[in-house]
Scaffold this active site. Structure first.
Site, PDB file in Angstrom:
ATOM      1  N   SER A 198       0.835  -1.196   0.000  1.00  0.00           N
ATOM      2  CA  SER A 198       0.000   0.000   0.000  1.00  0.00           C
ATOM      3  C   SER A 198       0.880   1.260   0.000  1.00  0.00           C
ATOM      4  CB  SER A 198      -0.964  -0.038   1.192  1.00  0.00           C
ATOM      5  OG  SER A 198      -2.008   0.887   1.016  1.00  0.00           O
ATOM      6  N   ASP A 250      -9.410  -4.873  -5.294  1.00  0.00           N
ATOM      7  CA  ASP A 250      -8.753  -3.709  -4.710  1.00  0.00           C
ATOM      8  C   ASP A 250      -9.149  -2.493  -5.543  1.00  0.00           C
ATOM      9  OD1 ASP A 250      -7.086  -1.767  -3.670  1.00  0.00           O
ATOM     10  OD2 ASP A 250      -5.251  -2.953  -3.840  1.00  0.00           O
ATOM     11  N   HIS A 266      -7.707  -5.503  -0.915  1.00  0.00           N
ATOM     12  CA  HIS A 266      -6.534  -4.779  -0.445  1.00  0.00           C
ATOM     13  C   HIS A 266      -6.071  -5.345   0.898  1.00  0.00           C
ATOM     14  CE1 HIS A 266      -3.896  -1.299  -0.868  1.00  0.00           C
ATOM     15  NE2 HIS A 266      -4.009  -1.109   0.432  1.00  0.00           N
TER      16      HIS A 266
END
Length: 342
Positions: free
Chosen positions: A177, A280, A310
């Protein structure tokens, strides 16, 4: 008659335990992000469980913390696979996720996943505690991570904080991320810096946090999927960008492959592993990143998880989490062996 495609469509495949955890994280994240752009840190402590370093080996891994700069709370946690003491080991400098706003190396999920990397790869893992937004805006996070590389490049520092079998000439930058964003930009910066003992030879970008002014198809179609939403990402980018510069998601630190992208064609960027999940919201930005690297002539590998969301890999109950750890291991071994034969 027209032929119809009867191949099964991907579906988000998560056990109830994982769904509950993701829902709780999302709820507390939204509650902590105030409308005035500040964060309720006290509220976050209710769910941000910490793990202490363990000098004594636990499940084949010991860990200890190293302070780089106390004035900015810059430190890192080192994970050493104790069952590989006689082996030459790569060094993975890991940068955690959390939208540049949340979490730390001692957060329970990141402590656990770094232990898994150290044990499974195996590698000496250095997990960086960088400053968080909005209290510290860009470029604080990127500067902190790069300063850790410079700290490790010093022979005295290296001898005090890393085991003798840690090979900084086989250094990989990894993150998920926001940490994936950091891994790319810090690697790019490292390519233009003259290190003495450290060499970045690979990048692991797990579902990297990129964006842009455009609203992509995945941002629209995947609204309501776990953890990431356009509303949350917009809030985080606004908290991250320097005040007074205007809110522009096409800033090259965000839209890495966008209209203001840096030309990396002449930069000797090392091989990159990009991980993308089908559910995601950031998927399209990550795919664009992969395509941009390819068009720029870089060695890049795409790993797709069509049924995942995610941050799936921090949940060890998911089989895909173990698969990803194995793929990171294979990537590191492949790149290391290629470098060794040069």
């Amino acid at each position: 008659m027209e032929a119809t495609d009867k191949s099964p469509q991907p579906s988000l495949s998560l056990p109830l335990r994982t769904r509950i955890a993701l829902s709780a994280i999302s709820t507390f994240t939204d509650a902590a992000c105030r409308k005035n752009g500040t964060v309720n840190r006290r509220l976050i402590t209710l769910v941000d469980f910490k793990s202490q370093a363990t000098l004594k080996s636990t499940n084949g891994v010991s860990s200890h913390d190293v302070v780089v700069d106390e004035t900015r709370n810059l430190w890192f946690r080192v994970y050493v696979p104790t069952e590989h003491a006689g082996e030459d080991l790569p060094v993975m400098v890991f940068m955690h996720g959390g939208g540049f706003v949340f979490l730390s190396p001692d957060a329970l999920p990141y402590d656990a996943v770094c232990r898994r990397f150290a044990r499974k790869v195996p590698a000496v893992v250095v997990s960086v505690n960088y400053r968080l937004a909005p209290e510290h805006r860009y470029p604080a996070q990127h500067d902190d991570c790069f300063d850790v590389l410079k700290f490790l490049d010093d022979e005295e520092n290296m001898s005090k904080c890393l085991p003798e079998n840690a090979n900084l000439l086989r250094c990989f930058l990894a993150g998920d991320s926001a940490g994936g964003n950091l891994a790319h930009h810090v690697a790019q910066r490292a390519c233009e810096y003259n290190f003495r003992r450290l060499k970045v030879i690979g990048v692991v970008a797990i579902q990297p946090f990129f964006g842009g002014e455009e609203r992509t198809e995945s941002e629209t179609l995947l609204a309501g999927t776990p953890l990431v939403s356009v509303k949350r990402t917009d809030w985080m980018w606004n908290a991250f960008l320097p005040e007074g510069e205007g809110f522009n998601r096409d800033h090259p630190i965000i839209n890495v492959s966008g209209p203001q992208a840096v030309d990396i064609s002449e930069i000797n960027l090392p091989p990159v592993m990009v991980v993308v999940a089908g559910f995601d919201v950031l998927r399209d930005w990550q795919n664009r990143y992969y395509e941009w690297l390819k068009k720029s002539g870089k060695e890049v590998y795409l790993f797709e998880y069509p049924n995942m969301c995610h941050a799936f890999y921090i949940f060890p109950e998911l089989p895909e989490s173990g698969q990803l750890i194995d793929q990171v291991k294979d990537f590191i071994h492949k790149v290391s062996s290629n470098v060794a034969t040069l």
